[in-house]
Design a protein around this motif. Structure first.
Motif, mmCIF file in Angstrom:
data_model
loop_
_atom_site.group_PDB
_atom_site.id
_atom_site.type_symbol
_atom_site.label_atom_id
_atom_site.label_comp_id
_atom_site.label_asym_id
_atom_site.label_seq_id
_atom_site.Cartn_x
_atom_site.Cartn_y
_atom_site.Cartn_z
ATOM 1 N N CYS A 72 1.308 -0.985 0.253
ATOM 2 C CA CYS A 72 0.300 0.038 0.356
ATOM 3 C C CYS A 72 1.363 0.953 -0.443
ATOM 4 O O CYS A 72 2.051 1.532 0.479
ATOM 5 C CB CYS A 72 -0.771 -0.137 1.160
ATOM 6 S SG CYS A 72 -2.894 1.204 1.167
ATOM 7 N N ARG A 74 -0.164 4.007 0.634
ATOM 8 C CA ARG A 74 -0.545 5.803 1.371
ATOM 9 C C ARG A 74 -0.528 4.760 3.123
ATOM 10 O O ARG A 74 0.178 4.074 3.222
ATOM 11 C CB ARG A 74 -2.264 5.029 1.793
ATOM 12 C CG ARG A 74 -3.547 6.061 0.537
ATOM 13 C CD ARG A 74 -4.089 5.463 0.572
ATOM 14 N NE ARG A 74 -4.800 6.045 1.569
ATOM 15 C CZ ARG A 74 -5.630 7.490 1.658
ATOM 16 N NH1 ARG A 74 -5.918 7.773 0.674
ATOM 17 N NH2 ARG A 74 -5.958 7.904 1.909
ATOM 18 N N CYS A 76 -1.705 5.678 6.045
ATOM 19 C CA CYS A 76 -3.441 6.081 7.113
ATOM 20 C C CYS A 76 -2.208 5.418 8.633
ATOM 21 O O CYS A 76 -1.413 3.914 9.026
ATOM 22 C CB CYS A 76 -4.354 4.991 6.726
ATOM 23 S SG CYS A 76 -4.450 5.172 5.434
ATOM 24 N N TYR A 78 -3.104 4.061 11.049
ATOM 25 C CA TYR A 78 -3.833 3.336 12.351
ATOM 26 C C TYR A 78 -3.615 2.288 11.641
ATOM 27 O O TYR A 78 -3.631 0.950 12.225
ATOM 28 C CB TYR A 78 -5.231 3.008 11.942
ATOM 29 C CG TYR A 78 -6.166 4.001 11.406
ATOM 30 C CD1 TYR A 78 -7.023 2.266 10.476
ATOM 31 C CD2 TYR A 78 -6.418 4.992 10.413
ATOM 32 C CE1 TYR A 78 -7.351 2.517 8.637
ATOM 33 C CE2 TYR A 78 -7.003 5.268 9.370
ATOM 34 C CZ TYR A 78 -7.442 4.470 8.811
ATOM 35 O OH TYR A 78 -7.454 4.224 7.488
ATOM 36 N N CYS A 79 -2.926 1.986 10.266
ATOM 37 C CA CYS A 79 -2.999 0.595 9.222
ATOM 38 C C CYS A 79 -2.041 -0.062 9.497
ATOM 39 O O CYS A 79 -0.712 -0.203 9.325
ATOM 40 C CB CYS A 79 -3.185 0.965 7.797
ATOM 41 S SG CYS A 79 -3.927 -0.855 7.025
ATOM 42 N N ILE A 81 -0.766 -2.006 8.032
ATOM 43 C CA ILE A 81 0.365 -1.991 6.304
ATOM 44 C C ILE A 81 -0.014 -1.132 5.908
ATOM 45 O O ILE A 81 0.190 -1.005 4.315
ATOM 46 C CB ILE A 81 -0.419 -3.348 5.393
ATOM 47 C CG1 ILE A 81 -2.254 -3.088 4.955
ATOM 48 C CG2 ILE A 81 -0.276 -5.417 6.103
ATOM 49 C CD1 ILE A 81 -2.973 -4.121 3.851
ATOM 50 N N ASN A 82 0.111 -0.221 5.958
ATOM 51 C CA ASN A 82 0.838 0.727 5.723
ATOM 52 C C ASN A 82 2.263 1.067 4.963
ATOM 53 O O ASN A 82 2.885 0.817 5.742
ATOM 54 C CB ASN A 82 0.372 2.414 6.281
ATOM 55 C CG ASN A 82 0.986 2.238 8.047
ATOM 56 O OD1 ASN A 82 2.446 1.949 7.585
ATOM 57 N ND2 ASN A 82 0.653 3.086 8.583
ATOM 58 N N GLY A 118 -4.623 -3.353 -0.088
ATOM 59 C CA GLY A 118 -4.444 -1.691 -0.376
ATOM 60 C C GLY A 118 -4.467 -1.076 -1.423
ATOM 61 O O GLY A 118 -4.437 -1.348 -2.333
ATOM 62 N N GLU A 119 -3.908 0.453 -1.816
ATOM 63 C CA GLU A 119 -3.624 1.093 -2.855
ATOM 64 C C GLU A 119 -2.109 0.367 -3.291
ATOM 65 O O GLU A 119 -1.255 0.988 -2.814
ATOM 66 C CB GLU A 119 -3.333 2.651 -2.424
ATOM 67 C CG GLU A 119 -4.834 2.745 -2.405
ATOM 68 C CD GLU A 119 -5.351 4.623 -2.543
ATOM 69 O OE1 GLU A 119 -4.631 5.017 -2.676
ATOM 70 O OE2 GLU A 119 -6.406 4.708 -1.566
#
Ligand code: SF4
Length: 357
Positions: A72, A74, A76, A78-79, A81-82, A118-119
């Motif tokens: 991903c 991004r 974020c 809280y995530c 797998i950011n 994810g993105e």
């Protein structure tokens, strides 16, 4: 004493109004969130369940979830797998693995495939369109749901034209400052524009929030509820915020089941025909989380059909509940469990009544 009785009367009156009119003024929603006691919440839960029953009966729609990439771009906060979590074990399924997972799902009886990731810029429009077409070759009547973040209008259009039916894009919070804190380098307006584009293109669109974010107030929930009511999505994905050990939010407390059920129940009452999953996050915070979600008006569950070897790496938050749902035996267990709760396992496409009526 008299004042307390008046308060109790007001709570019941407002809950009844919400049930009968599927709407309430913002100040009344706020008043309910601030003042409802346990008994009144239970009363509201019984009405949201009744609302679900009115449109969907006891049907619980099963979707097969395939988590196809945990890359991903991004950040974020809280995530798990950011992009900045260097400890995440990254994986991508190949086109063949994705299609194979869908074939397995189809042989078990699934008719909706949810591709969540994810993105990940690797999955260009060209690659995704090919995957979508390939899945539709397994069964042209199946439904494909995508959940892969923000993309341009043109990109969403290409995905739609290739055969994708639904798209999930949770807004997470409709408080712009809070959104900015959670999502560095991103703004709420872009998210909202994406959601509107998806609707415009004819996707059955899903949005939703995390419940129990640190410092979140009842006013914030009212703003979210109003946003959801106004956008009128066909699906709402709503679960508790759960911390992840490798994120900067690791020290915060996770959301609680009571608040999550309260907001779920209100969403059902505001949007009676919405498809409302009892999310994995809900099942992860409490032993009976999934049943509790169904009992306040949820009507979707998404068993995980990601190939087993990757499943442990799609960790958005700690203690994510996982089971071997890819086998016929596991599916039977889900069916039996739903049956014991008094629900019917429904494996049809399960389109929202908002679009089929
Ligand atoms: S929440 Fe979604 S977009 Fe954000 S970092 Fe995680 S996978 Fe990426």
């Amino acid at each position: 004493m008299e004042l307390r009785e008046e308060t109790r009367d007001k709570a019941i009156l407002l809950i009844d109004k919400l049930y009968n009119e599927n709407d309430l003024r913002d100040e009344d929603l706020l008043w309910l969130l601030d003042n409802m006691n346990k008994k009144e919440k239970e009363y509201m839960f019984s009405l949201s369940k009744k609302t679900r029953d009115k449109y969907y009966g006891k049907n619980v729609y099963l979707r097969s979830l395939i988590e196809f990439t945990n890359y991903c771009k991004r950040e974020c906060i809280y995530c798990g797998i950011n992009a900045y979590n260097k400890k995440a074990n990254r994986y991508r399924l190949t086109k063949e693995e994705i299609v194979e997972a869908c074939k397995n799902g189809k042989s078990l009886g699934y008719n909706t495939f949810v591709l969540q990731g994810g993105e990940d810029p690797y999955f260009t429009d060209e690659k995704m369109c090919e995957i979508i077409k390939e899945i539709k070759r397994i069964d042209p009547n199946c439904a494909i749901t995508l959940s892969m973040g923000e993309r341009s209008y043109e990109s969403y259009k290409a995905l739609k034209d290739s055969g994708a039916d639904r798209y999930l894009l949770r807004h997470e919070t409709s408080n712009p400052d809070y959104y900015k804190w959670l999502h560095p380098k991103s703004v709420l307006d872009t998210r909202v524009e994406c959601i509107k584009n998806l609707k415009k293109l004819g996707f059955q669109t899903g949005t939703g929030i995390m419940v129990g974010l640190p410092g979140y107030t009842n006013k914030d929930y009212v703003r979210d509820l109003r946003f959801i009511k106004t956008i009128s999505p066909e699906m709402v994905g709503l679960g508790p915020f759960i911390t992840h050990k490798d994120t900067e939010m690791r020290e915060y407390k996770s959301g609680d089941i009571d608040t999550t059920l309260t907001i779920l129940s209100m969403v059902r009452l505001l949007l009676p025909k919405v498809l409302l999953p009892a999310t994995t996050a809900l099942a992860s915070i409490a032993e009976n989380g999934r049943k509790a979600g169904l009992d306040v008006g949820s009507n979707v569950i998404m068993p995980n059909l990601t190939p087993v070897e990757y499943r442990g790496d799609y960790m958005l938050y700690n203690s994510k509940k996982s089971s071997g749902s890819e086998s016929a035996q596991a599916l039977n267990m889900i069916k039996n469990e739903l049956d014991s709760f008094g629900y019917i396992c429904n494996m049809s496409r399960g389109d929202s009544k908002m679009c089929v009526e």
